[in-house]
Write a protein that holds these residues in place. Structure first.
Motif, short mmCIF file in Angstrom:
data_model
loop_
_atom_site.label_atom_id
_atom_site.label_comp_id
_atom_site.label_asym_id
_atom_site.label_seq_id
_atom_site.Cartn_x
_atom_site.Cartn_y
_atom_site.Cartn_z
N ALA A 1 -21.86 4.09 23.49
CA ALA A 1 -21.52 4.41 21.88
C ALA A 1 -22.50 3.44 21.07
CB ALA A 1 -20.20 4.05 21.43
N VAL A 2 -23.30 4.30 20.33
CA VAL A 2 -24.33 3.34 19.62
C VAL A 2 -24.18 3.63 17.97
CG1 VAL A 2 -26.88 3.16 18.97
CG2 VAL A 2 -26.13 4.01 21.27
N ALA A 3 -23.94 2.53 17.46
CA ALA A 3 -23.56 2.37 15.93
C ALA A 3 -24.76 2.32 15.22
CB ALA A 3 -22.65 0.90 15.63
N LEU A 4 -25.31 3.46 14.38
CA LEU A 4 -26.42 3.81 13.88
C LEU A 4 -25.96 4.11 12.12
CD1 LEU A 4 -28.39 6.05 15.89
CD2 LEU A 4 -28.60 3.50 15.76
N ASN A 5 -26.59 3.52 11.30
CA ASN A 5 -26.28 3.43 9.80
C ASN A 5 -24.84 3.27 9.88
OD1 ASN A 5 -26.93 3.79 7.28
ND2 ASN A 5 -26.79 5.77 7.15
N TYR A 6 -24.29 2.21 10.43
CA TYR A 6 -22.76 2.03 10.36
C TYR A 6 -22.31 0.81 9.63
CZ TYR A 6 -18.24 0.89 12.08
OH TYR A 6 -17.12 0.17 12.20
N GLY A 7 -21.26 1.05 9.10
CA GLY A 7 -20.53 -0.08 8.13
C GLY A 7 -19.20 -0.07 8.12
N ALA A 8 -18.20 -0.77 8.61
CA ALA A 8 -16.80 -0.75 9.07
C ALA A 8 -16.01 -0.44 7.53
CB ALA A 8 -16.35 -2.07 9.59
N HIS A 9 -16.45 -1.01 6.36
CA HIS A 9 -15.65 -0.82 5.31
C HIS A 9 -15.99 0.62 4.93
CE1 HIS A 9 -16.02 -5.17 3.65
NE2 HIS A 9 -15.22 -5.24 4.53
N ALA A 10 -17.01 1.09 5.17
CA ALA A 10 -17.16 2.73 4.75
C ALA A 10 -16.41 3.57 5.61
CB ALA A 10 -18.79 3.05 4.71
N GLU A 11 -16.66 3.16 6.98
CA GLU A 11 -15.81 4.07 7.91
C GLU A 11 -14.29 4.04 7.39
OE1 GLU A 11 -14.98 3.93 12.83
OE2 GLU A 11 -15.19 2.14 11.68
N ILE A 12 -13.88 2.94 6.93
CA ILE A 12 -12.27 2.97 6.90
C ILE A 12 -12.01 3.72 5.56
CG2 ILE A 12 -10.20 1.36 6.06
CD1 ILE A 12 -11.67 -0.72 7.97
N VAL A 13 -12.58 3.60 4.51
CA VAL A 13 -12.86 4.49 3.38
C VAL A 13 -12.79 5.96 3.55
CG1 VAL A 13 -13.64 5.00 1.29
CG2 VAL A 13 -13.45 2.60 1.84
N GLN A 14 -13.80 6.19 4.52
CA GLN A 14 -14.00 7.44 5.04
C GLN A 14 -12.84 8.27 5.76
OE1 GLN A 14 -18.07 8.80 6.17
NE2 GLN A 14 -16.94 9.38 8.01
#
Length: 228
Positions: free
Chosen positions: A130-143
């Protein structure tokens, strides 16, 4: 007491840090550190067959990395193009399934097309990279919370079900190289009960032997998950 299965890290994530410092120490252009870092990724992926890791997640490009100089971002994107093109046949041959986490569809159209092709061709692999690209955990949780709200109640289970990593094993071990001791907005939800290991080794110098040592350290820890 933990049973023997708890001693096995099924899902390992790595914050690959230190490419720039590696290059600086060797009086090389910064891009050379990134190129050497790609070689380290390649060797690590090749070594997965010798471990019991089911999923290796690598923090390749964060949503904050766009703030870096344009020339460096361009170098990183070109390296990504070359890596996908050169290593896709090896992924297929070694039964590695590629997964991308993050808002990767926002990358350049040709990169998105290459990634979609790679995802399709490796879809049936038995071991996941799994490769995290253009990733941010805050944005992931909000989404994830927004998606959960669209279909029902917002709770831990509904948020977890809508994370990028919902179909991956729970995160067991998170490693960060280069001596920095922070998570940098990476897998914040998933890391709640993960074991963490911080090493002074710069990412381009990180080898399969370092990974094996990290797995051995993990096996020696007692995981409590909030219990005693």
């Amino acid at each position: 007491m933990a049973d023997s299965h708890d001693k096995i890290a099924r899902h390992v994530a790595i914050i690959m840090d230190g490419n720039g410092r590696w290059a600086k120490r060797k009086h090389l252009p910064r891009v050379m550190g990134h190129r050497k870092g790609v070689e380290a990724v390649r060797e690590l992926v090749r070594s997965l067959k010798d471990t019991e890791i089911e999923c290796l997640t690598l923090y390749a490009f964060s949503s904050e990395n766009w703030k870096r100089p344009e020339e460096e971002v361009d170098d990183l994107m070109n390296l990504m193009r070359k890596f996908i093109k050169s290593d896709l046949p090896e992924f297929i041959a070694n039964d590695v399934k590629l997964k991308i986490v993050g808002d990767w569809q926002e990358l350049a159209p040709d990169i998105v097309e290459m990634l979609e092709d790679a995802l399709d061709k490796t879809a049936h692999g038995s071991r996941t990279l799994a490769v995290a690209l253009n990733y941010g955990a805050h944005a992931e949780i909000v989404q994830a919370a927004r998606k959960a709200a669209q279909v029902g109640e917002i709770n831990e289970e509904s948020i977890a079900a809508n994370l990028f990593t919902a179909d991956l094993p729970p995160l067991d071990l998170l490693i960060r190289t280069s001596g920095e001791v922070r998570l940098s907005n990476f897998l914040l939800w998933q890391a709640a009960y993960a074991e963490m290991l911080f090493t002074d080794v710069l990412w381009p110098d990180f080898t399969p032997a370092h990974l094996k040592d990290a797995l051995d350290q993990f096996a020696g820890r007692e995981r409590r998950f909030g219990g005693r």
